[in-house]
Scaffold this motif. Structure first.
Motif, short mmCIF file in Angstrom:
data_model
loop_
_atom_site.label_atom_id
_atom_site.label_comp_id
_atom_site.label_asym_id
_atom_site.label_seq_id
_atom_site.Cartn_x
_atom_site.Cartn_y
_atom_site.Cartn_z
N ASP B 74 0.82 -1.22 0.00
CA ASP B 74 0.00 0.00 0.00
C ASP B 74 0.85 1.26 0.00
OD1 ASP B 74 -2.39 -1.39 -0.06
OD2 ASP B 74 -2.55 -1.47 2.13
N LEU B 75 2.16 1.09 0.08
CA LEU B 75 3.00 2.27 -0.09
C LEU B 75 2.83 2.79 -1.52
CD1 LEU B 75 6.36 1.02 1.51
CD2 LEU B 75 4.70 2.59 2.55
N ASP B 76 2.86 4.10 -1.68
CA ASP B 76 2.88 4.67 -3.03
C ASP B 76 4.19 4.27 -3.72
OD1 ASP B 76 0.54 6.01 -2.44
OD2 ASP B 76 1.59 7.86 -1.84
N ARG B 77 4.12 4.14 -5.03
CA ARG B 77 5.34 3.78 -5.75
C ARG B 77 6.42 4.83 -5.52
NH1 ARG B 77 7.02 0.40 -10.05
NH2 ARG B 77 9.27 0.65 -10.12
N GLU B 78 6.03 6.08 -5.42
CA GLU B 78 7.06 7.09 -5.20
C GLU B 78 7.70 6.93 -3.82
OE1 GLU B 78 3.79 10.29 -5.24
OE2 GLU B 78 5.51 11.36 -4.43
N GLU B 79 6.93 6.44 -2.85
CA GLU B 79 7.52 6.18 -1.53
C GLU B 79 8.55 5.05 -1.62
OE1 GLU B 79 4.35 7.42 1.87
OE2 GLU B 79 3.74 5.71 0.64
N VAL B 80 8.20 4.01 -2.34
CA VAL B 80 9.14 2.89 -2.51
C VAL B 80 10.44 3.39 -3.15
CG1 VAL B 80 9.54 0.71 -3.74
CG2 VAL B 80 7.32 1.16 -2.65
N GLU B 81 10.30 4.18 -4.20
CA GLU B 81 11.51 4.65 -4.89
C GLU B 81 12.30 5.63 -4.03
OE1 GLU B 81 12.59 3.31 -7.62
OE2 GLU B 81 10.82 2.09 -8.04
N MET B 82 11.60 6.41 -3.23
CA MET B 82 12.30 7.33 -2.32
C MET B 82 13.16 6.56 -1.30
SD MET B 82 9.24 10.06 -1.60
CE MET B 82 10.01 10.68 -0.10
N ILE B 83 12.58 5.51 -0.75
CA ILE B 83 13.36 4.69 0.19
C ILE B 83 14.60 4.13 -0.51
CG2 ILE B 83 13.37 2.56 1.56
CD1 ILE B 83 10.33 2.99 1.98
N ILE B 84 14.38 3.61 -1.71
CA ILE B 84 15.49 3.00 -2.45
C ILE B 84 16.63 3.99 -2.64
CG2 ILE B 84 16.19 2.04 -4.68
CD1 ILE B 84 13.29 0.89 -4.89
N VAL B 85 16.30 5.21 -3.03
CA VAL B 85 17.37 6.17 -3.32
C VAL B 85 18.04 6.68 -2.05
CG1 VAL B 85 17.93 8.35 -4.46
CG2 VAL B 85 16.38 6.74 -5.56
N ALA B 86 17.26 6.87 -0.99
CA ALA B 86 17.88 7.30 0.27
C ALA B 86 18.86 6.23 0.76
CB ALA B 86 16.80 7.57 1.32
N SER B 127 6.92 15.29 3.17
CA SER B 127 6.08 15.42 4.37
C SER B 127 6.81 14.86 5.58
CB SER B 127 4.79 14.65 4.17
OG SER B 127 5.07 13.26 4.14
N ASP B 128 6.31 15.22 6.76
CA ASP B 128 6.91 14.69 7.99
C ASP B 128 6.82 13.17 8.05
OD1 ASP B 128 7.48 17.25 8.73
OD2 ASP B 128 5.95 17.38 10.30
N ALA B 129 5.71 12.62 7.58
CA ALA B 129 5.55 11.17 7.63
C ALA B 129 6.60 10.49 6.76
CB ALA B 129 4.16 10.77 7.17
N ARG B 130 6.79 11.04 5.57
CA ARG B 130 7.80 10.44 4.69
C ARG B 130 9.21 10.66 5.21
NH1 ARG B 130 5.16 11.49 -1.35
NH2 ARG B 130 3.69 9.76 -1.20
N MET B 131 9.45 11.76 5.89
CA MET B 131 10.78 11.95 6.47
C MET B 131 11.02 10.89 7.56
SD MET B 131 13.61 13.56 6.24
CE MET B 131 13.29 15.02 5.24
N ALA B 132 9.99 10.60 8.35
CA ALA B 132 10.13 9.54 9.36
C ALA B 132 10.43 8.20 8.68
CB ALA B 132 8.86 9.45 10.20
N MET B 133 9.73 7.95 7.60
CA MET B 133 9.94 6.72 6.82
C MET B 133 11.39 6.62 6.35
SD MET B 133 8.14 6.00 3.10
CE MET B 133 9.25 7.10 2.18
N LEU B 134 11.93 7.73 5.84
CA LEU B 134 13.31 7.72 5.35
C LEU B 134 14.30 7.55 6.49
CD1 LEU B 134 13.02 10.63 2.75
CD2 LEU B 134 13.12 8.17 2.27
N GLU B 135 13.97 8.16 7.61
CA GLU B 135 14.87 8.08 8.76
C GLU B 135 15.04 6.63 9.22
OE1 GLU B 135 14.78 9.85 13.22
OE2 GLU B 135 13.94 11.15 11.67
#
Lengths: 201, 201, 201, 201, 201, 201
Positions: B74-86, B127-135
């Motif tokens: 259920d993650l957005d595809r852009e979220e998946v790719e953001m994690i990958i690149v971070a 967003s703050d949520a995505r920053m937490a995800m990346l962290e």
């Protein structure tokens, strides 16, 4: 109630602590079949199957890669397990240290090798070629961008084929994934793994 | 000879530098089919397919996991790719920074986000949520044993479901594998990836 | 309203996020002159000038050193920019990766080199001499006390003159300063920098 | 020959070990003037002037920045020197530890503070505000991408003005440059610096 | 009141900051005797004795080991102290840097050597053999599992006997203990240590 | 020849690999007595005694400190052993992981705790107070200068007395010494230690 249902594996509720463990009966049939096989082979259901049952698509892909790594290779199985434990020791992964530590003891027929590898791969009583193999696997774990062509050449000179060198890298790399899944979800080793192979059997 | 055979993809010989790149025609049919699909979609054959063609069993399992990660979530595809690149930025992985950087630009429709994530995920305009995800993804990368239940709770509080939290961990963990394969074998990004999505298209 | 005032550069308010960006008109004349020159040359005002405008004495000294590094040296300008980007990649500096990445693409006439250097300098397609140069620059960045006379000798043997060796060290060292200023004040790259030189122009 | 020429400073040949030290008489006039002033003030010629004399354009820009940092700031001079020594201790820089250690002793009128800062800034007998200042300076040194807005807010809450916060960052960042130049060229502290200010004078 | 009681040492209340400092009179007789000897020798009571007085069983065992290290060895006393300060510099230990720094200055009759060792052992003006000795001591400190037989062979080739090699390891290892006790309990150097031996006396 | 001489312990020649192991009969009487006691208690001679027999003055002082740590403390023996194994795991010390791992299993009557502590202390099934104890011990190991008064306060709040807090620090610190001796000299665990306490006995 049939004999069959009596023999159904029970998945350990403590297999992982940060995500639910599914009931065996709720799993898709292909997962149940794999679990049945593993349970029969080991005499218990390794917790990794219970943990990954949480997400069947990940269960399938994880096992597909695992199987490719141990089956489609000219590396000895004990070499594969040695890489796994050396890498898992560096990544501080309890599940892999204990479960694959048991496999090292069994495949290498050596009750001490796993503890050597978990503690410090440099203390392992192995051949020079295998020490080179472990060195590259740990370097790929700790400082991946530091691995250069010279590291691969060292393995070729130690007698590994080009494809075996690929496999050394693949096993080390894959368990950098597996270690992180295990630590993230807090997978717990089955009690059986702690003791297996301690007698050198 | 038909038009179709004329359209056969050519695998880039420079796709990886430390292992041979197979000829397209020598690959098993299922690999060729997958490559055909990808080539049609992208307009070129991403080098990861050429590189993994060296070992078909690994090609299949790698793609099976990749597909599960991007499709069964259920993650957005852009979220998946953001994690990958971070994660790939921290692991200094050229191939993943460039190839998945292009995907970040495309899926997030943001020409700058990938360079922010490669450089320092804390500078990303998210967003703050995505920053937490990346962290959490980066912590799992750099200090896996330091990840605790509190990190997972932070993601739940940020609004991610339990299964999405699993997926954040799984994507981050898997690319710790992929980054190491790419660096070990010296996978090279296709030239196309460097430029894709730079116009915000 | 005169033509002149119409042509006055506007400093990007988002040039830095943790300190105010001054208005162009409030800057001392010498800063305005330098900004005018840079704006005319680049076609936009690079954000570093807007950011450093916050403290004119630092603007002047920073630019004085920058100018000495790029003008009073026998290193090629592309070598100077390559060192900057390799160092900035290690220091996770968004501003320098993106702004000097554009300069690497332009001076080296290579649309891929900057992403290679940001990701992992060891993947850069450069000569052996330049790889040695990058190795010493990154070592000075990551473990300054580990640099020994042997590192400098390696550069002399690679063909750099004594003064060029000094310059390699000076550029690497200076951008350890610049990277930290940029990260501390959260300097943001101009949008233009992300795309510049991508076509190999 | 006049009395004046008899008083000409002699640059210490051991000022740096990896690059030549120029003769005083061969330096451009502006460098000689600066050296004369410093020599008169200190009673000896600090080796940094002899070392940077190797490259006059760098001498000028380095001193311009140094002067801006210590003159154009509301930080106390002892605060500036404290930051320098805490940063230099972490970077293992002999020259800066010893030369700026002397300045810490003199400006803070404390014969013990420099050794505390070189060893471990957390042991320094300073106010809470100054300890916060040192903490941020050391974080910017060791993990620059880890510095966030919260770190700057901590300094504002400790009573530093916005511009003083900039200056804390600028001093810490600049000495990450200076430390690396000193280590790269192997600058040696003058014997005088080791002993200066030991009596609390 | 007798002359004797007038001469009783007073333990510095600031000898450590995180645990109480006992009164001299409350200490067991054997500790008082040792303290008397040290006080007579040094002209003041080094704070380590006051600090360890908190736990007499630890005082005794600590001093027993210390005495074995400096008395039962063919290493020169200045070599022992050099190892201590190089190790303590890396461990950021204020007490050991300052107290043993004084001993380095005294035993080596060199007012600059201690500051060189605290800052960066590679800058120390010592023989090649002693530099090798310091290198191994620091490696054992920073990356103990990285020490291999080759490191010990290097010391043998540098001219140290087998037992001296053991002693190099033992001194470095023991001060990894001492440094941690000192930092944990926040031992403070006596004021006298900062200045001792600065004149080359 | 008497029965007694027949019962003389034989020191394991493989007790350490980088220094000679003495013959039992060549040891001073006090060492032989200690070895006799330990051999009788354990049923075998732990290799640490054989290894340290190389240098009797170090044997005596090492054992004196060890005895003080386990005898003169209000910490439970299982707490002492838990600290040792958590610290030794971080320091990658084979001998201490295996030998003290056996003691953890025996004193804590838990066949799994040692492997948890070696792998990653955060996975250990222990009380919150003991987890706090382990956290401080590991911090003192990995980043000694990072330990602050707040860490000690955390232990006091967890219920440890002031002196017990000292003991936590002392045990952790001492095994930073012991781990380094063991790795330096390549001490090898007795075979018996690997298996001891595995049955929860």
């Amino acid at each position: 109630m049939s004999d069959q249902s009596a023999a159904e594996p029970t998945l350990n509720e403590d297999a992982q602590r940060r995500f639910p463990v599914p009931a065996y009966g709720d799993l898709p049939e292909d997962l149940r079949e794999r679990i049945d096989e593993e349970t029969e082979r080991a005499g218990f259901t390794p917790n990794v199957f219970a943990a990954l049952g949480y997400k069947p698509s990940h269960f399938r892909a994880f096992m597909a890669f695992h199987d490719a790594l141990v089956e489609d290779t000219d590396l000895d199985r004990e070499e594969v397990e040695m890489i796994i434990v050396a890498v898992s020791g560096r990544n501080h992964c309890l599940y892999c240290n204990v479960a694959h530590g048991a496999l090292v003891r069994i495949y290498a027929k050596d009750p001490h090798l796993a503890d050597q590898l978990v503690s410090n791969y440099r203390t392992a009583d192995v051949s020079d070629a295998r020490m080179a193999m472990l060195e590259v696997a740990v370097k790929l774990t700790e400082e991946p961008d530091g691995v250069t062509g010279a590291d691969l050449d060292m393995l070729l000179e130690a007698g590994y084929s080009r494809e075996e060198v690929w496999d050394v890298g693949a096993v080390a790399a894959f368990f950098n994934f597996s270690n992180r899944m295990a630590t993230f979800a807090d997978w717990r080793p089955n009690e059986e793994f702690y003791a297996l192979g301690r007698g050198g059997e």
